[in-house]
Scaffold this motif. Structure first.
Motif, PDB file in Angstrom:
ATOM      1  N   LYS A  77       0.801  -1.217   0.000  1.00 18.10           N
ATOM      2  CA  LYS A  77       0.000   0.000   0.000  1.00 18.10           C
ATOM      3  C   LYS A  77       0.835   1.270   0.000  1.00 18.10           C
ATOM      4  N   ALA A  78       2.147   1.156  -0.115  1.00 17.16           N
ATOM      5  CA  ALA A  78       3.007   2.344  -0.065  1.00 17.16           C
ATOM      6  C   ALA A  78       4.156   2.206  -1.051  1.00 17.16           C
ATOM      7  N   SER A  79       4.561   3.318  -1.616  1.00 21.98           N
ATOM      8  CA  SER A  79       5.697   3.341  -2.533  1.00 21.98           C
ATOM      9  C   SER A  79       6.206   4.768  -2.630  1.00 21.98           C
ATOM     10  N   LEU A  80       7.391   4.911  -3.247  1.00 24.98           N
ATOM     11  CA  LEU A  80       7.907   6.238  -3.565  1.00 24.98           C
ATOM     12  C   LEU A  80       7.706   6.476  -5.057  1.00 24.98           C
ATOM     13  N   LEU A  81       7.123   7.608  -5.400  1.00 23.81           N
ATOM     14  CA  LEU A  81       6.953   7.963  -6.799  1.00 23.81           C
ATOM     15  C   LEU A  81       8.305   8.319  -7.415  1.00 23.81           C
ATOM     16  N   HIS A  82       8.330   8.438  -8.720  1.00 20.30           N
ATOM     17  CA  HIS A  82       9.565   8.812  -9.400  1.00 20.30           C
ATOM     18  C   HIS A  82      10.141  10.114  -8.829  1.00 20.30           C
ATOM     19  N   CYS A  83       9.257  11.050  -8.466  1.00 23.19           N
ATOM     20  CA  CYS A  83       9.700  12.356  -7.967  1.00 23.19           C
ATOM     21  C   CYS A  83      10.113  12.303  -6.503  1.00 23.19           C
ATOM     22  N   GLU A 126      -1.422   4.448   1.024  1.00 26.65           N
ATOM     23  CA  GLU A 126      -2.848   4.208   1.265  1.00 26.65           C
ATOM     24  C   GLU A 126      -3.728   5.034   0.328  1.00 26.65           C
ATOM     25  N   GLY A 127      -3.302   5.101  -0.929  1.00 24.60           N
ATOM     26  CA  GLY A 127      -4.078   5.816  -1.938  1.00 24.60           C
ATOM     27  C   GLY A 127      -3.920   7.323  -1.898  1.00 24.60           C
ATOM     28  N   LYS A 128      -2.951   7.807  -1.131  1.00 21.68           N
ATOM     29  CA  LYS A 128      -2.760   9.248  -0.969  1.00 21.68           C
ATOM     30  C   LYS A 128      -1.334   9.637  -1.355  1.00 21.68           C
ATOM     31  N   ILE A 129      -1.201  10.758  -2.063  1.00 23.46           N
ATOM     32  CA  ILE A 129       0.111  11.338  -2.358  1.00 23.46           C
ATOM     33  C   ILE A 129       0.377  12.412  -1.323  1.00 23.46           C
ATOM     34  N   LEU A 130       1.461  12.223  -0.559  1.00 20.12           N
ATOM     35  CA  LEU A 130       1.772  13.159   0.511  1.00 20.12           C
ATOM     36  C   LEU A 130       2.615  14.317  -0.010  1.00 20.12           C
ATOM     37  N   CYS A 131       2.364  15.482   0.520  1.00 25.02           N
ATOM     38  CA  CYS A 131       3.107  16.680   0.132  1.00 25.02           C
ATOM     39  C   CYS A 131       3.990  17.119   1.290  1.00 25.02           C
ATOM     40  N   MET A 132       5.272  16.836   1.209  1.00 26.32           N
ATOM     41  CA  MET A 132       6.213  17.237   2.245  1.00 26.32           C
ATOM     42  C   MET A 132       6.954  18.530   1.877  1.00 26.32           C
ATOM     43  N   ASP A 133       6.896  18.885   0.598  1.00 24.03           N
ATOM     44  CA  ASP A 133       7.602  20.070   0.142  1.00 24.03           C
ATOM     45  C   ASP A 133       6.588  21.052  -0.436  1.00 24.03           C
ATOM     46  N   TRP A 134       6.433  21.136  -1.772  1.00 24.53           N
ATOM     47  CA  TRP A 134       5.493  22.111  -2.330  1.00 24.53           C
ATOM     48  C   TRP A 134       4.515  21.482  -3.320  1.00 24.53           C
ATOM     49  N   HIS A 135       5.003  20.737  -4.279  1.00 24.63           N
ATOM     50  CA  HIS A 135       4.149  20.019  -5.231  1.00 24.63           C
ATOM     51  C   HIS A 135       3.195  20.906  -6.012  1.00 24.63           C
ATOM     52  N   GLU A 136       3.615  22.121  -6.327  1.00 25.76           N
ATOM     53  CA  GLU A 136       2.787  22.971  -7.158  1.00 25.76           C
ATOM     54  C   GLU A 136       3.259  22.852  -8.604  1.00 25.76           C
ATOM     55  N   ASN A 137       3.292  21.623  -9.116  1.00 20.53           N
ATOM     56  CA  ASN A 137       3.722  21.392 -10.487  1.00 20.53           C
ATOM     57  C   ASN A 137       2.979  20.192 -11.042  1.00 20.53           C
ATOM     58  N   ARG A 138       3.221  19.895 -12.294  1.00 20.51           N
ATOM     59  CA  ARG A 138       2.484  18.829 -12.967  1.00 20.51           C
ATOM     60  C   ARG A 138       3.231  17.499 -12.970  1.00 20.51           C
ATOM     61  N   GLN A 139       4.359  17.470 -12.293  1.00 21.96           N
ATOM     62  CA  GLN A 139       5.173  16.266 -12.353  1.00 21.96           C
ATOM     63  C   GLN A 139       4.494  15.075 -11.679  1.00 21.96           C
ATOM     64  N   LEU A 140       3.709  15.323 -10.631  1.00 18.71           N
ATOM     65  CA  LEU A 140       3.021  14.210  -9.977  1.00 18.71           C
ATOM     66  C   LEU A 140       2.069  13.526 -10.951  1.00 18.71           C
ATOM     67  N   PHE A 141       1.357  14.320 -11.718  1.00 22.47           N
ATOM     68  CA  PHE A 141       0.446  13.760 -12.702  1.00 22.47           C
ATOM     69  C   PHE A 141       1.216  12.935 -13.728  1.00 22.47           C
ATOM     70  N   ARG A 142       2.347  13.446 -14.171  1.00 22.06           N
ATOM     71  CA  ARG A 142       3.149  12.736 -15.166  1.00 22.06           C
ATOM     72  C   ARG A 142       3.681  11.418 -14.601  1.00 22.06           C
ATOM     73  N   ASP A 143       3.942  11.400 -13.299  1.00 19.31           N
ATOM     74  CA  ASP A 143       4.410  10.158 -12.679  1.00 19.31           C
ATOM     75  C   ASP A 143       3.402   9.028 -12.853  1.00 19.31           C
ATOM     76  N   PHE A 144       2.123   9.374 -12.941  1.00 16.54           N
ATOM     77  CA  PHE A 144       1.095   8.352 -13.057  1.00 16.54           C
ATOM     78  C   PHE A 144       0.761   8.009 -14.499  1.00 16.54           C
ATOM     79  N   VAL A 145       0.753   9.004 -15.378  1.00 15.26           N
ATOM     80  CA  VAL A 145       0.341   8.732 -16.755  1.00 15.26           C
ATOM     81  C   VAL A 145       1.506   8.309 -17.640  1.00 15.26           C
ATOM     82  N   ARG A 146       2.726   8.542 -17.192  1.00 15.22           N
ATOM     83  CA  ARG A 146       3.902   8.139 -17.959  1.00 15.22           C
ATOM     84  C   ARG A 146       4.755   7.250 -17.059  1.00 15.22           C
ATOM     85  N   LEU A 147       4.336   6.027 -16.905  1.00 20.78           N
ATOM     86  CA  LEU A 147       4.989   5.108 -15.983  1.00 20.78           C
ATOM     87  C   LEU A 147       6.263   4.544 -16.608  1.00 20.78           C
TER      88      LEU A 147
END
Length: 381
Positions: A84-90, A96-117
């Motif tokens: 239930k846990a992993s580290l994304l490319h970024c 648990e189905g949630k992307i945690l924001c520890m820094d800023w994440h005001e970019n589109r890279q998270l989305f790209r991590d999912f659609v461009r595996l």
């Protein structure tokens, strides 16, 4: 306008997450999610940065008095279900189905991590430290200052928050900067090469994840930087006792260089100020150079991150262009007990951050007069 753009990107990211069946948490929600896994917390605080007037013209104000507020910083030890846990490319924690924001994440890279595996090698570890979750762009993130404040300091915070056994057995994974200074700092902090992974290339499967947040970019929590200072200096040679301190000019060859530097250097040599050329140096060399300086002058740039190693009372003169005048080295200098001065030629524009890469021009006669007065006054005290 900037706030509106950031809000739009956040809303887009949340919308993309819903479409993909994941929840994108903001920073406050991430802190709440990890509350039961908290290992350490360091509160933020506030310091008044004084008004600073031009080194050559005391009627010209460079900085107005400012209340600099650092943010609270935390360390969490998340005990994961590997399914239930992993580290994304970024480098972001997906749990648990949630992307945690520890820094800023005001970019589109998270989305790209999912659609461009992009396929990654798989590595199994018991505990992974995930200190950073952004790709580097060389403009906003990716420089020496960013690494010290946002990664290395955070790793030292983590090292002081968990047991020695846990730290020594942990791997670290994030989008690596792939620089010499990164490798040197990681080694000095305590990571062998076999425990360092680029999250873009390796998918880490883990049972435990140590995560922490970033504080303010300009006004970092000084506990992080002091932890970094302790860990680096204790692994290097101490300053030579009785050595005559140096006066240094820190040259800069890239953006924000001094346009009339040859004339400036001829002037500085008159005051026994040693020229430090902009060339590669080890962390040990940089620490030694700044530790043994009593006076430092130079254009605003990443090298001034090394004022972290200066002794209290060291004098710093920061040269600016009129259209890029950030105050984060003023903040660091005041926190570290340094004597801070600033200079820019001409009048500043209304937008003091409008020209990030603008070169600097120095009035040689003005600086000559001020240096003569400055060193005469210091000598007579």
């Amino acid at each position: 306008m900037i706030r509106a753009i950031k809000k739009m990107l956040k809303d887009q990211l949340v919308g993309w997450g819903k479409e993909l069946g994941v929840e994108v948490l903001n920073r406050e929600q991430s802190v709440d999610f990890l509350a039961s896994y908290l290992v350490s917390a360091q509160p933020g605080d506030q310091i008044t940065l004084p008004a600073v007037y031009d080194f050559t013209d005391t009627s010209k104000r460079i900085f107005t008095a400012t209340e600099a507020v650092s943010e609270p910083v935390y360390v969490w030890h998340y005990k994961a279900d590997p399914k239930k846990a992993s580290l994304l490319h970024c480098g972001a924690l997906f749990a648990e189905g949630k992307i945690l924001c520890m820094d800023w994440h005001e970019n589109r890279q998270l989305f790209r991590d999912f659609v461009r595996l992009k396929k990654r090698a798989i590595r199994d570890v018991d505990t992974v430290i995930a200190p950073w979750s952004h790709y580097l762009d060389g403009i906003q993130f990716g420089g020496y200052y960013d690494y010290l404040v946002l990664v290395a300091g955070k790793l030292c915070r983590i090292k002081e928050s968990v047991s020695e056994e846990i730290f020594c057995q942990s791997s670290v994974a994030y989008p690596l900067f792939n620089t010499t200074y990164e490798r040197e700092l990681l080694a000095l902090i305590g990571f062998g090469a076999d425990r360092i992974f680029d999250s873009r290339l390796t998918s880490i499967r883990f049972n435990n994840c140590i995560v922490s947040n970033s504080g303010h970019w300009f006004y970092p929590n000084m506990e992080d930087l002091m932890a970094l200072k302790r860990h680096i200096e204790q692994n290097l040679k101490p300053p030579v006792a009785g050595r005559v301190p140096d006066r240094l000019y820190i040259s800069r060859s890239g953006r924000r260089r001094v346009q009339n530097e040859p004339e400036l250097i001829r002037l500085l040599e008159k005051y026994d100020i040693k020229v430090i050329r902009d060339e590669p140096r080890t962390i040990a060399e940089q620490v030694e150079m700044y530790q043994n300086a009593s006076f430092i002058i130079g254009p605003h740039g990443a090298s001034f991150s090394n004022i972290l190693w200066c002794k209290p009372g060291t004098q710093l003169v920061e040269l600016f262009s009129a259209n890029y005048v950030p105050d984060f080295f003023l903040y660091m200098a005041k926190r570290l007990g340094l004597q801070y001065y600033a200079y820019h030629h001409g009048s500043a524009s209304s937008d003091r951050f409008s020209q990030l890469e603008e070169d600097i021009v120095v009035s040689i006669p003005d600086l000559d007069r001020s240096l003569q007065e400055f060193f005469t006054e210091k000598t007579s005290v």
